[in-house]
Design a protein around this motif. Structure first.
Motif, mmCIF file in Angstrom:
data_model
loop_
_atom_site.group_PDB
_atom_site.id
_atom_site.type_symbol
_atom_site.label_atom_id
_atom_site.label_comp_id
_atom_site.label_asym_id
_atom_site.label_seq_id
_atom_site.Cartn_x
_atom_site.Cartn_y
_atom_site.Cartn_z
ATOM 1 N N GLY A 63 12.401 9.246 -29.715
ATOM 2 C CA GLY A 63 10.966 9.458 -29.597
ATOM 3 C C GLY A 63 10.589 10.809 -30.185
ATOM 4 O O GLY A 63 10.881 11.098 -31.338
ATOM 5 N N HIS A 64 9.987 11.642 -29.362
ATOM 6 C CA HIS A 64 9.543 12.966 -29.818
ATOM 7 C C HIS A 64 10.548 14.076 -29.485
ATOM 8 O O HIS A 64 10.252 15.257 -29.635
ATOM 9 C CB HIS A 64 8.185 13.303 -29.197
ATOM 10 C CG HIS A 64 8.244 13.487 -27.710
ATOM 11 N ND1 HIS A 64 8.190 12.432 -26.837
ATOM 12 C CD2 HIS A 64 8.384 14.599 -26.963
ATOM 13 C CE1 HIS A 64 8.275 12.888 -25.597
ATOM 14 N NE2 HIS A 64 8.399 14.207 -25.647
ATOM 15 N N ILE A 65 11.752 13.706 -29.047
ATOM 16 C CA ILE A 65 12.762 14.679 -28.613
ATOM 17 C C ILE A 65 13.865 14.795 -29.664
ATOM 18 O O ILE A 65 14.410 13.797 -30.118
ATOM 19 C CB ILE A 65 13.383 14.257 -27.263
ATOM 20 C CG1 ILE A 65 12.290 14.153 -26.201
ATOM 21 C CG2 ILE A 65 14.470 15.239 -26.837
ATOM 22 C CD1 ILE A 65 12.747 13.479 -24.927
ATOM 23 N N GLU A 109 19.578 21.174 -21.732
ATOM 24 C CA GLU A 109 18.573 22.209 -21.488
ATOM 25 C C GLU A 109 17.499 22.117 -22.557
ATOM 26 O O GLU A 109 17.763 21.814 -23.720
ATOM 27 C CB GLU A 109 19.208 23.595 -21.475
ATOM 28 C CG GLU A 109 19.756 24.042 -22.810
ATOM 29 C CD GLU A 109 20.308 25.443 -22.813
ATOM 30 O OE1 GLU A 109 19.735 26.331 -22.154
ATOM 31 O OE2 GLU A 109 21.326 25.649 -23.491
ATOM 32 N N VAL A 110 16.258 22.378 -22.137
ATOM 33 C CA VAL A 110 15.140 22.395 -23.087
ATOM 34 C C VAL A 110 15.132 23.745 -23.778
ATOM 35 O O VAL A 110 15.112 24.790 -23.114
ATOM 36 C CB VAL A 110 13.795 22.134 -22.363
ATOM 37 C CG1 VAL A 110 12.635 22.270 -23.336
ATOM 38 C CG2 VAL A 110 13.807 20.755 -21.706
ATOM 39 N N ASN A 136 19.345 20.804 -25.972
ATOM 40 C CA ASN A 136 20.750 20.969 -26.339
ATOM 41 C C ASN A 136 21.614 20.404 -25.219
ATOM 42 O O ASN A 136 21.343 20.637 -24.036
ATOM 43 C CB ASN A 136 21.087 22.443 -26.548
ATOM 44 C CG ASN A 136 22.496 22.634 -27.060
ATOM 45 O OD1 ASN A 136 22.975 21.878 -27.893
ATOM 46 N ND2 ASN A 136 23.169 23.668 -26.551
ATOM 47 N N LYS A 137 22.645 19.660 -25.576
ATOM 48 C CA LYS A 137 23.583 19.115 -24.602
ATOM 49 C C LYS A 137 24.412 20.270 -24.037
ATOM 50 O O LYS A 137 24.938 21.087 -24.783
ATOM 51 C CB LYS A 137 24.480 18.084 -25.277
ATOM 52 C CG LYS A 137 25.421 17.384 -24.311
ATOM 53 C CD LYS A 137 26.131 16.241 -24.983
ATOM 54 C CE LYS A 137 27.299 16.758 -25.777
ATOM 55 N NZ LYS A 137 28.165 15.711 -26.287
ATOM 56 N N LYS A 162 20.316 29.681 -30.169
ATOM 57 C CA LYS A 162 19.767 28.360 -29.877
ATOM 58 C C LYS A 162 18.250 28.319 -29.866
ATOM 59 O O LYS A 162 17.650 27.347 -30.337
ATOM 60 C CB LYS A 162 20.332 27.831 -28.556
ATOM 61 C CG LYS A 162 19.962 28.667 -27.338
ATOM 62 C CD LYS A 162 20.689 28.168 -26.109
ATOM 63 C CE LYS A 162 20.394 29.098 -24.918
ATOM 64 N NZ LYS A 162 21.187 28.700 -23.759
ATOM 65 N N HIS A 163 17.595 29.346 -29.378
ATOM 66 C CA HIS A 163 16.131 29.324 -29.312
ATOM 67 C C HIS A 163 15.505 29.450 -30.701
ATOM 68 O O HIS A 163 14.516 28.777 -31.002
ATOM 69 C CB HIS A 163 15.611 30.415 -28.369
ATOM 70 C CG HIS A 163 16.016 30.163 -26.947
ATOM 71 N ND1 HIS A 163 15.493 29.146 -26.191
ATOM 72 C CD2 HIS A 163 16.929 30.774 -26.162
ATOM 73 C CE1 HIS A 163 16.050 29.149 -24.990
ATOM 74 N NE2 HIS A 163 16.938 30.128 -24.955
#
Length: 185
Positions: free
Chosen positions: A128-130, A177-178, A162-163, A143-144
């Motif tokens: 979807g949008h993820i 985590e978002v 991220n897993k 990561k950010h």
């Protein structure tokens, strides 16, 4: 260059100036001149070959190929066309700025991350949008910044995750985590 958990980066740092040669052409003659010089105009993806001429409403700038540094770089037939054009066509320098929005994600990441980081993350899974990332350990400190670029460069993506654990059960569920975007999945 990004550092671990950097604040937002300055998009202006990705600007690159491209010096070009342009022809100042009357607005009404732009299409005609463009058609005749089609093989010698700028051919960069996502850029225009005709640019505004400052505040002038009567002329436009026809941007020539990067390989053209002066009129002598054009074939004689093209130079003759420019010399004979009425009203006269003026040759002027032009600087095209290719900014953050122009560059694809991999180019931005290569410029932002340290050179010794290894492989640049260029792919991810989408649901979807993820956007779902599997960042390697050496990329976790960035990561950010990586997530922000993926979010910026992919309009359909609204959340980047991220897993954070391995899959240990039959249902293939894992912790994540978002990193950027909307926190609600």
């Amino acid at each position: 260059m990004a550092q671990a958990d950097d604040p937002p980066f300055d998009k202006a740092n990705f600007d690159e100036q491209l010096p070009l040669v342009a022809l100042r052409v009357p607005v009404k003659k732009t299409g005609d001149v463009l058609a005749k010089l089609r093989d010698h105009v700028l051919a960069l993806p996502r850029t225009r070959t005709v640019a505004p001429d400052g505040d002038s409403l009567s002329t436009k700038l026809l941007l020539l190929s990067q390989s053209v540094k002066s009129l002598e770089d054009l074939p004689e037939s093209a130079r003759q066309l420019i010399r004979d054009h009425q009203p006269p066509t003026e040759v002027v320098p032009y600087t095209l700025t290719l900014g953050y929005d122009y560059w694809p994600a991999d180019h931005v990441l290569k410029k932002l991350l340290p050179a010794d980081i290894g492989e640049i993350p260029t792919s991810f899974e989408t649901v979807g949008h993820i956007a779902h990332l599997n960042l390697r350990d050496q990329l976790v400190p960035y990561k950010h910044a990586i997530a922000r670029i993926i979010l910026d460069k992919n309009p359909a993506i609204r959340t980047v995750v991220n897993k954070t654990s391995v899959i240990k059960n039959v249902f293939r569920v894992f912790l994540m985590e978002v990193l950027a975007g909307e926190p609600s999945l």
